[in-house]
Enzyme design. Sequence first.
Site, mmCIF file in Angstrom:
data_model
loop_
_atom_site.group_PDB
_atom_site.id
_atom_site.type_symbol
_atom_site.label_atom_id
_atom_site.label_comp_id
_atom_site.label_asym_id
_atom_site.label_seq_id
_atom_site.Cartn_x
_atom_site.Cartn_y
_atom_site.Cartn_z
ATOM 1 N N ASP A 1 -5.721 -51.197 -54.873
ATOM 2 C CA ASP A 1 -5.804 -51.223 -56.322
ATOM 3 C C ASP A 1 -6.980 -51.053 -57.129
ATOM 4 O OD1 ASP A 1 -6.936 -53.547 -55.846
ATOM 5 O OD2 ASP A 1 -5.563 -55.038 -56.281
ATOM 6 N N ASN B 1 -6.461 -47.964 -47.375
ATOM 7 C CA ASN B 1 -7.848 -47.987 -47.039
ATOM 8 C C ASN B 1 -8.035 -48.801 -45.883
ATOM 9 O OD1 ASN B 1 -10.832 -47.831 -47.582
ATOM 10 N ND2 ASN B 1 -10.739 -49.803 -48.251
ATOM 11 N N THR B 2 -9.215 -48.547 -45.069
ATOM 12 C CA THR B 2 -9.522 -49.283 -43.846
ATOM 13 C C THR B 2 -10.808 -49.921 -44.361
ATOM 14 O OG1 THR B 2 -10.083 -49.315 -41.490
ATOM 15 C CG2 THR B 2 -10.287 -47.216 -42.656
ATOM 16 N N HIS B 3 -11.060 -51.184 -44.006
ATOM 17 C CA HIS B 3 -12.304 -52.057 -44.327
ATOM 18 C C HIS B 3 -12.744 -52.633 -43.329
ATOM 19 C CE1 HIS B 3 -15.010 -53.782 -47.014
ATOM 20 N NE2 HIS B 3 -14.893 -54.888 -46.360
ATOM 21 N N ARG C 1 -16.603 -44.442 -52.267
ATOM 22 C CA ARG C 1 -16.726 -44.299 -53.736
ATOM 23 C C ARG C 1 -15.530 -45.314 -54.313
ATOM 24 N NH1 ARG C 1 -21.589 -42.781 -55.444
ATOM 25 N NH2 ARG C 1 -22.257 -40.758 -54.383
ATOM 26 N N ILE C 2 -15.644 -45.699 -55.514
ATOM 27 C CA ILE C 2 -14.613 -46.630 -56.040
ATOM 28 C C ILE C 2 -13.808 -45.674 -56.738
ATOM 29 C CG2 ILE C 2 -14.327 -48.341 -57.496
ATOM 30 C CD1 ILE C 2 -16.969 -49.663 -56.457
ATOM 31 N N LEU C 3 -12.411 -45.858 -56.604
ATOM 32 C CA LEU C 3 -11.411 -45.223 -57.633
ATOM 33 C C LEU C 3 -10.800 -45.950 -58.600
ATOM 34 C CD1 LEU C 3 -10.120 -43.111 -54.510
ATOM 35 C CD2 LEU C 3 -11.469 -42.139 -56.039
ATOM 36 N N ARG D 1 -18.179 -40.265 -64.101
ATOM 37 C CA ARG D 1 -17.275 -40.459 -63.047
ATOM 38 C C ARG D 1 -16.005 -39.911 -63.425
ATOM 39 N NH1 ARG D 1 -17.206 -44.188 -58.948
ATOM 40 N NH2 ARG D 1 -19.377 -44.514 -58.620
HETATM 41 C C1 GAR Z 1 -15.474 -47.500 -40.998
HETATM 42 O O1 GAR Z 1 -15.647 -48.730 -40.405
HETATM 43 C C2 GAR Z 1 -14.856 -47.978 -42.625
HETATM 44 O O2 GAR Z 1 -13.974 -49.121 -42.307
HETATM 45 C C3 GAR Z 1 -15.558 -48.024 -43.246
HETATM 46 O O3 GAR Z 1 -16.611 -46.998 -43.050
HETATM 47 C C4 GAR Z 1 -16.583 -46.583 -41.686
HETATM 48 C C5 GAR Z 1 -16.160 -45.244 -41.738
HETATM 49 O O4 GAR Z 1 -16.323 -44.780 -40.390
HETATM 50 N N1 GAR Z 1 -15.448 -48.152 -44.778
HETATM 51 C C6 GAR Z 1 -15.979 -48.941 -45.583
HETATM 52 O O5 GAR Z 1 -17.032 -49.670 -45.235
HETATM 53 C C7 GAR Z 1 -15.481 -49.061 -47.099
HETATM 54 N N2 GAR Z 1 -15.773 -50.135 -47.652
HETATM 55 P P1 GAR Z 1 -15.762 -43.268 -39.694
HETATM 56 O O6 GAR Z 1 -16.663 -42.285 -40.941
HETATM 57 O O7 GAR Z 1 -16.263 -43.130 -38.464
HETATM 58 O O8 GAR Z 1 -14.546 -43.093 -39.962
#
Ligand code: GAR
Length: 206
Positions: free
Chosen positions: A141, A107-109, A91-93, A65
């Site tokens: 983080d 990040n978007t979650h 992936r985790i960074l 990794r």
């Molecule tokens: C998004 O909903 C994002 O929040 C999520 O993956 C999707 C990607 O959609 N991310 C995670 O779950 C990270 N833990 P996309 O490829 O259509 O943008």
Amino acid sequence: MRLAVLVSGSGTNLQALLDAIAADPGFGGEVVVVGSDRPDAGGLERARAAGIATVVEALDDHPDRPTWEGVLRARLEDQEPDAVVLAGFMRILSGAFLDGWPDRVINTHPSLLPAFRGAHAVSDALEHGVKLTGSTVHLVDEQVDHGPIVAQRAVEVAEDDDETSLHERIKVVEHELLPACVKLLCQDRLVVDGRHVHVRPDRSRP
Ligand code: GAR
């Protein structure tokens, strides 16, 4: 600000960011490289269609990794990004990667953090029976889905939702929230104070 975007999936959030930048001359940022750990990520096609450099480094192609992460970081750095956007990067960074862009990896979650961290946020929320979930944009983080929160928006869970339908409605929200937060980052308006992120006023407005 020069942005690197990392994707593992279809890249609809990347597309929303590209569209927001194209529609707003005052956005203050441009995507200079899109990276992925998956050669088949749809987001790479979107990047190519937009004429943006792409980088693919699969974890399995490296002995471990840290090596994978180091190569990914170095290849992104070739394009001299000032910040990194994780737009569905699964992936985790580690700190070794994040140190390259302090407080500038975002990040978007697909949940209202700190609820439902991890790779299965939407199905975990459904399984738990919550009535409200949503979207969180946060600075990254070393802990998973943990860093200071920039913005959140709620999405109601419908009685007949399955993972696909709920995730689609969360994505509609993400497609607004992520570009809005990246714009604030590009305009240097995010002030990080421990776990708190404050938004500086927009000095371009009277
Ligand atoms: C998004 O909903 C994002 O929040 C999520 O993956 C999707 C990607 O959609 N991310 C995670 O779950 C990270 N833990 P996309 O490829 O259509 O943008």
